[in-house]
Motif scaffolding. Structure first.
Motif, mmCIF file in Angstrom:
data_model
loop_
_atom_site.group_PDB
_atom_site.id
_atom_site.type_symbol
_atom_site.label_atom_id
_atom_site.label_comp_id
_atom_site.label_asym_id
_atom_site.label_seq_id
_atom_site.Cartn_x
_atom_site.Cartn_y
_atom_site.Cartn_z
ATOM 1 N N TYR B 123 8.837 -1.986 21.803
ATOM 2 C CA TYR B 123 8.851 -3.387 22.243
ATOM 3 C C TYR B 123 7.641 -4.129 21.672
ATOM 4 O O TYR B 123 6.688 -4.432 22.375
ATOM 5 C CB TYR B 123 8.927 -3.467 23.772
ATOM 6 C CG TYR B 123 10.325 -3.202 24.277
ATOM 7 C CD1 TYR B 123 10.848 -1.914 24.296
ATOM 8 C CD2 TYR B 123 11.144 -4.248 24.688
ATOM 9 C CE1 TYR B 123 12.149 -1.680 24.720
ATOM 10 C CE2 TYR B 123 12.446 -4.019 25.120
ATOM 11 C CZ TYR B 123 12.939 -2.734 25.127
ATOM 12 O OH TYR B 123 14.237 -2.503 25.548
ATOM 13 N N GLN B 124 7.738 -4.451 20.376
ATOM 14 C CA GLN B 124 6.645 -5.122 19.655
ATOM 15 C C GLN B 124 7.208 -6.381 19.003
ATOM 16 O O GLN B 124 7.104 -6.594 17.785
ATOM 17 C CB GLN B 124 6.064 -4.156 18.603
ATOM 18 C CG GLN B 124 5.553 -2.836 19.162
ATOM 19 C CD GLN B 124 4.226 -2.995 19.899
ATOM 20 O OE1 GLN B 124 3.342 -3.714 19.441
ATOM 21 N NE2 GLN B 124 4.086 -2.345 21.048
ATOM 22 N N MET B 125 7.762 -7.237 19.843
ATOM 23 C CA MET B 125 8.454 -8.424 19.316
ATOM 24 C C MET B 125 7.483 -9.461 18.753
ATOM 25 O O MET B 125 7.836 -10.234 17.856
ATOM 26 C CB MET B 125 9.351 -9.041 20.394
ATOM 27 C CG MET B 125 10.580 -8.219 20.757
ATOM 28 S SD MET B 125 11.724 -7.967 19.359
ATOM 29 C CE MET B 125 12.373 -9.635 19.133
ATOM 30 N N TRP B 126 6.265 -9.527 19.290
ATOM 31 C CA TRP B 126 5.255 -10.449 18.730
ATOM 32 C C TRP B 126 5.013 -10.123 17.266
ATOM 33 O O TRP B 126 5.106 -10.990 16.389
ATOM 34 C CB TRP B 126 3.963 -10.353 19.545
ATOM 35 C CG TRP B 126 2.834 -11.137 18.950
ATOM 36 C CD1 TRP B 126 2.009 -10.769 17.909
ATOM 37 C CD2 TRP B 126 2.412 -12.456 19.326
ATOM 38 N NE1 TRP B 126 1.099 -11.762 17.627
ATOM 39 C CE2 TRP B 126 1.320 -12.814 18.481
ATOM 40 C CE3 TRP B 126 2.842 -13.366 20.292
ATOM 41 C CZ2 TRP B 126 0.666 -14.044 18.592
ATOM 42 C CZ3 TRP B 126 2.179 -14.587 20.399
ATOM 43 C CH2 TRP B 126 1.113 -14.915 19.557
ATOM 44 N N THR B 127 4.707 -8.882 16.996
ATOM 45 C CA THR B 127 4.457 -8.470 15.611
ATOM 46 C C THR B 127 5.711 -8.635 14.751
ATOM 47 O O THR B 127 5.646 -9.078 13.592
ATOM 48 C CB THR B 127 3.966 -7.013 15.580
ATOM 49 O OG1 THR B 127 2.732 -6.939 16.288
ATOM 50 C CG2 THR B 127 3.763 -6.509 14.161
ATOM 51 N N GLU B 132 6.181 -9.369 10.707
ATOM 52 C CA GLU B 132 7.145 -8.585 9.947
ATOM 53 C C GLU B 132 8.243 -9.449 9.339
ATOM 54 O O GLU B 132 8.594 -9.284 8.160
ATOM 55 C CB GLU B 132 7.760 -7.521 10.868
ATOM 56 C CG GLU B 132 8.645 -6.538 10.141
ATOM 57 C CD GLU B 132 9.052 -5.381 11.048
ATOM 58 O OE1 GLU B 132 8.793 -4.235 10.698
ATOM 59 O OE2 GLU B 132 9.650 -5.652 12.122
ATOM 60 N N ILE B 133 8.799 -10.349 10.140
ATOM 61 C CA ILE B 133 9.895 -11.185 9.621
ATOM 62 C C ILE B 133 9.404 -12.130 8.519
ATOM 63 O O ILE B 133 10.042 -12.211 7.452
ATOM 64 C CB ILE B 133 10.626 -11.918 10.774
ATOM 65 C CG1 ILE B 133 11.463 -10.903 11.558
ATOM 66 C CG2 ILE B 133 11.493 -13.052 10.251
ATOM 67 C CD1 ILE B 133 12.165 -11.458 12.792
ATOM 68 N N PRO B 134 8.294 -12.854 8.702
ATOM 69 C CA PRO B 134 7.808 -13.663 7.568
ATOM 70 C C PRO B 134 7.564 -12.807 6.322
ATOM 71 O O PRO B 134 7.854 -13.242 5.194
ATOM 72 C CB PRO B 134 6.498 -14.258 8.097
ATOM 73 C CG PRO B 134 6.661 -14.292 9.576
ATOM 74 C CD PRO B 134 7.498 -13.085 9.922
ATOM 75 N N ASP B 135 7.054 -11.607 6.523
ATOM 76 C CA ASP B 135 6.768 -10.717 5.394
ATOM 77 C C ASP B 135 8.063 -10.306 4.681
ATOM 78 O O ASP B 135 8.177 -10.425 3.445
ATOM 79 C CB ASP B 135 6.023 -9.492 5.934
ATOM 80 C CG ASP B 135 5.443 -8.634 4.824
ATOM 81 O OD1 ASP B 135 5.178 -9.184 3.741
ATOM 82 O OD2 ASP B 135 5.249 -7.427 5.057
ATOM 83 N N VAL B 136 9.044 -9.849 5.441
ATOM 84 C CA VAL B 136 10.291 -9.400 4.811
ATOM 85 C C VAL B 136 11.023 -10.573 4.160
ATOM 86 O O VAL B 136 11.641 -10.435 3.100
ATOM 87 C CB VAL B 136 11.168 -8.632 5.833
ATOM 88 C CG1 VAL B 136 11.816 -9.547 6.837
ATOM 89 C CG2 VAL B 136 12.208 -7.786 5.121
#
Lengths: 276, 276
Positions: B123-127, B132-136
């Protein structure tokens, strides 16, 4: 037919989206669901009546798909039009075979009155949409002018909209439009299966519920003016598979002498069958 | 973190709505879903990069709710903005208790990084959302300018948008807006339950993920300018039940010296918690 029972109401675009149910005589006494978007002027009191647009949904859908995903309400509010969302079939009829496939029976009423058993008792969606719903709405005190109506739909619902428009007396509906409609059901797998399953005389009766056949029978502008707009996508797999056949409707329009103002068929590059 | 795998694409408003998945390191190696609306100029080639708007969904939702029901794409196409829809939690983490209630665990990630077991691993939705999403996305060749981003959301997702905006360095997101957000989670039942369940130090850690606390800590316009817009309905039962508390955020804004241009909170008469 019972009167409308309101199940919920949500404010939307300064109007309300209401969920109703009623006991449907047309559908053999089953409970039928119905969503209605009422624009603000219909809610304001004073008895100002607003026009009605019927939206008929496609295979597997319910009264909720168009209401939740269609994105119609901002435009309906701008033009102060009510939008009425019927379901796509009776629910819980208990007819043998009604739940075996996505394209026949439950969720796949095809907007016809079935004449073949075991479907004739409950599968009367034509009567439900064209007579019963306008009747129950006009008695509900909702400030709807059901005599000022148009009709639209998607896929099987586009078939329903086109055939109800063309199969009703001129002027019953002011216009018809459709997204990716089934245009020639007696010539495509979906329509053949449905008509052979629902009609005692199969495709012979089905031709009275076939937009291409009905437009041919309409006899051209000297016999009946029409106002038809169709959008269908070239990226639609059901179009590629020959389920929709807008080209057949276009040929029928041309043969009958309708121009592209009376029958406007637009192929949209790359769009598919989905609502999104 | 794997690269994006495209699951589907549907043409929409002259752009495309694409469904992706990838293996998420942030979520402990689980597969994560992600929807992206790409406006036409991002698709046209030539490397023209478009701004990004993140939409964070609410309790029980997935990456599909906003994409299918939000009605954002016509406006996003008009302004040539991409819209990115993350999921609301890890899926299939297998943590004890994650599927017992609608407001905790699966579908209820609250956009925080959990520190309490058995949730810390997945449960690491902040990261997931902020890094992670901007990076991918930036590595996917989609012509997105992830450095030119804003963020919005609904309900729990409005809480996520507000807290990610306020909890990130100034300028990381240009602006934040939210529909019916949870504005003061350490003071409402949903937030207390989530923070006590996900954080080793409960509400103490939770205060760093509380929009009202963060706005107080922001220190007013002399320390940090903000651009916040909130719409919340007076017919919303969760508002009436004290789950949303926009009035607490309004008080915090006033105390910190923010005017109603920097923190605009609009109560909309009669609207409820639903998207429709």
């Amino acid at each position: 037919m019972s009167s409308l029972e309101q199940k919920s109401s949500n404010k939307c675009c300064d109007g309300e989206l209401r969920k109703y149910s009623f006991t449907s005589s047309a559908l053999g006494g089953l409970s039928a669901n119905l969503n209605v978007f009422l624009p603000s002027s219909a809610l304001a009191g004073g008895g100002k009546k607003v026009p009605v647009l019927y939206y008929l949904a496609g295979l597997t859908c319910t009264e909720d798909n168009g209401a939740q995903k269609g994105g119609f309400h901002a435009a309906a509010a701008e033009h102060q039009i009510a939008v009425v969302y019927p379901d796509t079939s009776p629910r819980g009829a208990g007819a043998a075979g009604e739940d075996e496939a996505y394209d026949f029976g439950t969720g796949a009423g095809f907007y016809i009155d079935a004449t073949k058993e075991p479907f004739a008792k409950h599968y009367q969606m034509w009567t439900h949409v064209t007579k019963e719903i306008p009747d129950v709405l006009s008695k509900a005190g909702l400030n709807l002018d059901t005599s000022n109506a148009s009709i639209t739909g998607h896929s099987m619902g586009g078939h329903g909209a086109l055939t109800i428009y063309l199969g009703s007396p001129a002027g019953t509906y002011k216009s018809v439009s459709a997204f990716a409609p089934i245009c020639h059901p007696t010539a495509c797998p979906w329509g053949k299966k449905a008509f052979q399953g629902y009609f005692a005389n199969g495709l012979t009766d089905g031709s009275k519920h076939d937009a291409t056949e009905l437009l041919t029978a309409a006899g051209g502008p000297s016999a009946r003016n029409v106002d038809i707009l169709i959008d269908s996508g070239t990226g639609d797999n059901f179009y590629k598979d020959g389920q929709l056949l807008p080209e057949d409707l276009a040929k029928a329009a041309m043969s009958a002498g309708y121009d592209d103002k009376q029958v406007q068929i637009r192929l949209q590059d790359g769009y598919d069958h989905s609502c999104e």
